[in-house]
Every structure is written in structure tokens, then in C-alpha cells.
Design a protein around this motif. Structure first.
Motif, mmCIF file in Angstrom:
data_model
loop_
_atom_site.group_PDB
_atom_site.id
_atom_site.type_symbol
_atom_site.label_atom_id
_atom_site.label_comp_id
_atom_site.label_asym_id
_atom_site.label_seq_id
_atom_site.Cartn_x
_atom_site.Cartn_y
_atom_site.Cartn_z
ATOM 1 N N LYS A 1 31.310 69.479 -28.130
ATOM 2 C CA LYS A 1 31.304 69.245 -26.692
ATOM 3 C C LYS A 1 30.026 68.595 -26.177
ATOM 4 O O LYS A 1 30.040 67.863 -25.195
ATOM 5 N N GLY B 1 22.944 61.288 -22.782
ATOM 6 C CA GLY B 1 23.421 62.539 -22.198
ATOM 7 C C GLY B 1 24.050 62.314 -20.830
ATOM 8 O O GLY B 1 25.129 62.831 -20.525
ATOM 9 N N GLU B 2 23.376 61.521 -20.019
ATOM 10 C CA GLU B 2 23.876 61.279 -18.669
ATOM 11 C C GLU B 2 25.259 60.624 -18.718
ATOM 12 O O GLU B 2 26.190 61.039 -18.019
ATOM 13 N N TYR C 1 28.049 63.166 -20.123
ATOM 14 C CA TYR C 1 28.587 64.167 -19.202
ATOM 15 C C TYR C 1 29.366 63.514 -18.070
ATOM 16 O O TYR C 1 30.336 64.081 -17.571
ATOM 17 N N ALA C 2 28.940 62.303 -17.691
ATOM 18 C CA ALA C 2 29.706 61.581 -16.668
ATOM 19 C C ALA C 2 31.103 61.264 -17.199
ATOM 20 O O ALA C 2 32.098 61.448 -16.495
ATOM 21 N N GLN D 1 32.695 62.860 -19.602
ATOM 22 C CA GLN D 1 33.451 64.105 -19.784
ATOM 23 C C GLN D 1 34.042 64.606 -18.472
ATOM 24 O O GLN D 1 35.152 65.106 -18.428
ATOM 25 N N ALA D 2 33.247 64.479 -17.411
ATOM 26 C CA ALA D 2 33.678 65.051 -16.127
ATOM 27 C C ALA D 2 34.736 64.194 -15.450
ATOM 28 O O ALA D 2 35.357 64.618 -14.483
ATOM 29 N N LYS D 3 34.931 62.980 -15.939
ATOM 30 C CA LYS D 3 35.899 62.069 -15.317
ATOM 31 C C LYS D 3 37.313 62.605 -15.399
ATOM 32 O O LYS D 3 37.718 63.121 -16.418
#
Lengths: 290, 336
Positions: free
Chosen positions: B158, B327-328, B331-332, B334-336
Motif C-alpha cells: 500500500k 509519495g505525493e 497518495y494522490a 490512490q485517493a482518486k
């Protein structure tokens, strides 16, 4: 006479002594709050405006990015959902607890407390095992012929909501129980005698009287949910990441304390403002208040 | 000014822990079976030999490590960290330089040695599969991304760390020696094709659970977890095709109160026998090139250091330099 003067002599210095111990008693508490709460928050605040460069860049980045805004939204949606569902389930349970025989009440309380004392991680893992596609619930539903394809109950919003609601329920049942128990049953009888039907008894007598407990419980659940980490991380999907996970990423893994501090402060400010709103709200509902 | 505040914040922690004595030191790792193995294979013989007690602590937390170093109140002497973090922290001045007059690096795999860190053990992301649950197991990264040929859920790590992005690019046909600099857009485009079929694992135990229960019958797993899963009686298949390696590293935080003991501990931990003992216990590979000789051939065969022919090295320096930016984006996405 001498007894009287003795007594008065003993009483006279008392207020002074009381004031002195009162102040002395507050000092350690003040020191505690300063060291363990105010100082770390101040450090966080400083870091959020000093790192990596001085200014409000971290806040601008937080507010300007669609990703982070979505994570804020997720946090509020999940917390709201959990609060509403906890209330819907918790109210009847608290009501039942208040009116059922004493012995039964203590059994149910024991179950409630046992579940609260069980390790959070263990409980969350248990839900994972129950809810997954190859888990007990899906297998049962398929076995009963109700569905033919497993339902997606975990790694999504459903999973987080179920897991968090389960963990939050005691926090709403306990304050509600306290309030409902104090409601005089004769008020309901009086309402019924005056011609109120069951629905009116509930909405116009019981609910308003239980409001302080509902508000207190709902606030507690909502605020605790805002900062929740373990359950969303294990039962949620990546699409509904919550704020606490983001902060953990910033602080532990990316070692970007500027952004972590900014995100944590936003969470803190939101929480405190909600608390302020709540204090007013409960104050107004309390007939004896102010 | 900042430091003063940080001192106040860490004061509580330090007050509880107290200063370390000269005859003991603190080792921090990730807990679980791996740290148990490190304790047995490294710390116990070290204490026996030197009389220095090794206090176990953990789990490793980069935020905590940074706080200790900045406040000048370091309570960890040797820390097990991820390779890309070690490279980054070394560059940022948060680590002590290692003393290679104490630590013999001539026998250590040079891929995992820097001025500030040496490998702890090394692992590979392999393609693991629960063979009981499916009719065919994916063999390559391209297979793992092929939902037509291999329908069902698949599991990936993850967090933003070396492994998944490399796997996506390899699956998309990028040659192993052309991976870096990583083409993130291309990787995310490839990951998009299977996003709804991914179940993420955030810790090793979870990856085992997902595979064992067939919730996600295959995926990208640490090889040591596959060894453990096979030992538990489940019929597993592991494909080493283009296994992606990264190492954990041992580092000494800047300002450690027991630097001398720390160097001795690292020297011991990376010597041939303790490395072999750890490999036997965990299924992760030794970084000492002499260790393989000390193991029975059956065990040695199952380790990543025997799979170098098809091995892909994750570039720790690239990751160290680009950790934040990747990283930025990670996570962007993943959150989509």
C-alpha cells in the motif's frame, strides 16, 4: 464562651488555607497541560509555518490540492455516517437498557465493556475476516442462496463504516443510557394521558429530554471518528483515506513535518470549533442551564 | 528556537527512557518475527561475546528518529530502517558515519553498503500465489496485470516505497535496466488498468492473510512471507521472475550515546554466521557473501541471493532523492 472563640478562631483562617491549596493544586495541572498539550501543539504550529520554508506554503498546498480536499471530505463523510448510524442503533439499545430488568442490564453492560476492552487491532482484524469476499458473512449469504456473487463489504466505505460504528457504539450508548435513566417515566404517562400517540411521545417528549445525552454522545463519536486511524487503514480502501492516515504518512514515512503539522492543526481547529458549537447547543437544551 | 521546543516535546519520552548506560545499548527494529530473529541471531551472541546488553525497542518510526536527533536526545543506538530512508537520512545529516575499521565491509554485498549504512538483510518482492485457490498462477509482472488471463483480486503493497511502481513498469514492457528515472505517469496509467482489482496490504501479516484466505489469491509479496506461508501448509507458488530487491539497512542515529557499542554490534550482525542464522529464521537473504556457505543448500536455494539471474535492483539512491515527490503522487493517485 471559650469554646465558641476557639471554634471561631479555627474557622477564621480556613478560607486562606483553602485558597492556598486551591492554587497549589492547579499548578501541577497547569504544568501538565503546558508540557503535554500546549508545548507540542506550539511546536507543531511552528513547524507547519517554518518547514521547509517559512510561510503558509503548507496550508496553501493542503487547501489547494484536490487530493487533500478529498481526504478532508472523506474524513467528514465517514465520521458523519458513523455518528448517524451509531445514534440510530445506540438509541434503542440505551432505551432498552434503561427499562429492562436490572440483572439483564448488567449482563449487557458486561458485554459492552468487554468489547471495549478487547484490543482494537484484534477487533478490526476480526471484522476483516468476517467481511471479506471469502469471509463468513458472504459465505453464509451465498449458502442461503440470497446472493450468487460475494458482496464487496470491506476495503471500501462499507467496511470502514461497519468497523467504526461497532467500535463507537459503547461511546454513544453509555451517555444516552445515563440521560434516559434519569427521565421520569411519569412524563411519558402524562403525555399519553393528554392524548399523545406513541410517535408524539417519542418525538415531543422522549427525544427532547434525551437530547443532551444524544448531543454529548454524537459529538464524542464524531470527534473520535475524525482522528481515527487503525480501522480505516485496515478496513477501508485507498479511495476513502482519512485525515489521520495522511498525517501518519507525512510524519512517519515521508518525514515531512511541515505538512503533517498543518494537517494536524486543521484537524485540531475543526475539532475545537465543533466542541464550542456543541457546548452552546447542549447549554440551550439544558432547561436548568444558565 | 526550534530545537528548544523540540527538546520540550521529546522531554517526556526521554525522561521515561532514561540515559543508556555504557554497558548496554538499544536496538530498534520492526517487531514481530523478524525482530525476534534478529534478537536470537544477533543480539544474544553479541551480549555473550562482549557483555554489552542489547535492549530491544521498536517499532522503527522515522518521525521519532528525527525527533531524537534534532533534540539531541537519542535513545536508539542501532536502528533497522528501509534502504531508501537510510540513503536519504544519511544525506540529510541525521546519521553517524559508520566505522569501517570495526565493520568489515569486504565481505558485504556492495549494493547495500554506503558511508552511513550497511544492509540488515535483503528481500525481494516476488509474485506469490495460493495455488489451491486458482487454476493457474501468474508467472510474470505482465501476468499479474492481466485481468483477462488471471481474473480476480490481486494484492500490492500500500505504501509509497520501492516495488509497485517498478512492477507496473516492468509489466508494461520497460526493460529492467531502463527503469530509472521512473516514468511515473506511465506506471500510474498501467496501474489504472487494474486499480479496481487491487486489494492493498499494509503489513506483512496482512499480505499472508489475504493470500491464505484467497481474498486476493495472488500478488506482489515479500519473499520471506511466502516462505512462512509455504511452511504453514498452504500450497503456494512463488515466481522469482524479475524479483525486485530492496534491503533493510542498519544505521546509527547522529548523537547516539553508545556509538562504539553500536559499531561493534553492526560488525557482529553483518558477519557471516549471524547473517546466516537470520536468513534461516526469516527467509530473507544475508548480505554477507560468505553466509550462503554456512547454510544447508535447501534453505539457501529459497533465498533472494540465489535468484540474481532474474533480479531487478530497486535504485535506493533514486528513491532517496525522490521520496517526497513520488509519495505525493502516489497518495494522490490512490485517493482518486
Amino acid at each position: 464562651m471559650s469554646t465558641y472563640s476557639d471554634a471561631s478562631g479555627a474557622i477564621a483562617p480556613l478560607p486562606k488555607v483553602r485558597r492556598a491549596t486551591g492554587f497549589g493544586g492547579v499548578l501541577p495541572a497547569l504544568a501538565f497541560v503546558t508540557i503535554f498539550f500546549i508545548a507540542p501543539v506550539a511546536v507543531l504550529l511552528l513547524r507547519s509555518v517554518l518547514e521547509p520554508v517559512p510561510g503558509f506554503g503548507n496550508y496553501a498546498q493542503l487547501i489547494g490540492s484536490a487530493t487533500y480536499l478529498k481526504i478532508f471530505a472523506n474524513t467528514f463523510i465517514v465520521s458523519g455516517l458513523v455518528t448517524v448510524i451509531s445514534l440510530l442503533i445506540g438509541f434503542p439499545v440505551a432505551w432498552a437498557l434503561a427499562i429492562m430488568p436490572r440483572r439483564l442490564t448488567s449482563v449487557i453492560f458486561a458485554i459492552l465493556l468487554l468489547s471495549m476492552w478487547t484490543n482494537l487491532l484484534a477487533r478490526t482484524y476480526a471484522w476483516m475476516v468476517l467481511l471479506q469476499r471469502t469471509g463468513l458473512i458472504n459465505k453464509m449469504l451465498i449458502g442461503m442462496g440470497l446472493i450468487d456473487k460475494p458482496l464487496a463489504l470491506v476495503n471500501n466505505l462499507t467496511g470502514v463504516t461497519i468497523g467504526m460504528t461497532y467500535i463507537m457504539l459503547p461511546f454513544i450508548i453509555l451517555p444516552l443510557y445515563g440521560v434516559i435513566r434519569k427521565i421520569d417515566p411519569s412524563t411519558l404517562q402524562a403525555a399519553a394521558l393528554c392524548g399523545a400517540n406513541r410517535w408524539q411521545c417519542l418525538t415531543r417528549v422522549l427525544l427532547p429530554l434525551a437530547m443532551p445525552g444524544m448531543a454529548a454522545g454524537a459529538l464524542m463519536v464524531f470527534v473520535m471518528s475524525l482522528g481515527y486511524f487503525v480501522t480505516p487503514s485496515l478496513l477501508g480502501g485507498t479511495a476513502n483515506m482519512m485525515l489521520a492516515e495522511l498525517i501518519a504518512q507525512f510524519v512517519q514515512s515521508l518525514v515531512n513535518w511541515g505538512m503533517g503539522g498543518a494537517a494536524a492543526l486543521v484537524l485540531l481547529v475543526v475539532t475545537l470549533s465543533l466542541y464550542a458549537v456543541q457546548l452552546r447547543f447542549v447549554g440551550n437544551q439544558n432547561p436548568g442551564g444558565r | 528556537m526550534k530545537t528548544t521546543f523540540a527538546v520540550a516535546a521529546v522531554a517526556a519520552f526521554v525522561a521515561v527512557s532514561g540515559p543508556a548506560h555504557a554497558d548496554n545499548m538499544v536496538f530498534s527494529s520492526w517487531g514481530g518475527t523478524t525482530q525476534d530473529a534478529q534478537k536470537a541471531a544477533w543480539a544474544s551472541p553479541f551480549t555473550e561475546k562482549t557483555g554489552i546488553t542489547v535492549v530491544q525497542d521498536g517499532p522503527t518510526d522515522y518521525g521519532k528518529l528525527k525527533a531524537m536527533v534534532e533534540a539531541g536526545q537519542v535513545t536508539w543506538d542501532v536502528v533497522d530502517v528501509e534502504g531508501d530512508y537510510a540513503a536519504q537520512a544519511g544525506k540529510n545529516g541525521q546519521l553517524e558515519k559508520l566505522d569501517f575499521s570495526v565493520i568489515d565491509k569486504s565481505k558485504l554485498d556492495p549494493r547495500f553498503v554506503t558511508d552511513y549504512s550497511v544492509g540488515s538483510f535483503y528481500y525481494s518482492f516476488v509474485i506469490g500465489c495460493n495455488a489451491d485457490a486458482v487454476s493457474a498462477c501468474p508467472k510474470t509482472w505482465a501476468d499479474l496485470f492481466d485481468t483477462a488471463k488471471f481474473p480476480g483480486k490481486r494484492t500490492f503493497y500500500k505504501w509509497s516505497a520501492p516495488g509497485v511502481i517498478e512492477a507496473a513498469l516492468l509489466a508494461d514492457g520497460v526493460a529492467a535496466d531502463k527503469l530509472y528515472p521512473l516514468d511515473l505517469d506511465r506506471a500510474f496509467k498501467k496501474l489504472d488498468t487494474i486499480k479496481s482489482d487491487i486489494v492493498w496490504w499494509s503489513g506483512g501479516a496482512q499480505s499472508q492473510q489475504l493470500l491464505a484466505s484467497a481474498e486476493a489469491p495472488f500478488g506482489s509479496i515479500w519473499n520471506g512471507r511466502m516462505t512462512a506461508l509455504a511452511a504453514s501448509g498452504i500450497k503456494t507458488e512463488t515466481s522469482w521472475e524479475q524479483n525486485i530487491t530492496a534491503a533493510d539497512s542498519l544505521v546509527v542515529p547522529k548523537g547516539s550515546p553508545n556509538v562504539e557499542a553500536a559499531m561493534k554490534f553492526i560488525a557482529m550482525a553483518t558477519s557471516a554466521e549471524p547473517q546466516a542464522a537470520l536468513a534461516k529464521a526469516t527467509g530473507y537473504a544475508p548480505i554477507n557473501v560468505d553466509s550462503a556457505k554456512l547454510m544447508d543448500p535447501e534453505t539457501a536455494k529459497t533465498l533472494p541471493d540465489q535468484q540474481t539471474a532474474s533480479q531487478v535492483n530497486a535504485d535506493m539512491n533514486y528513491w532517496a532523492d525522490n521520496r517526497d515527490a513520488i509519495g505525493e503522487k502516489w497518495y494522490a493517485w490512490q485517493a482518486k
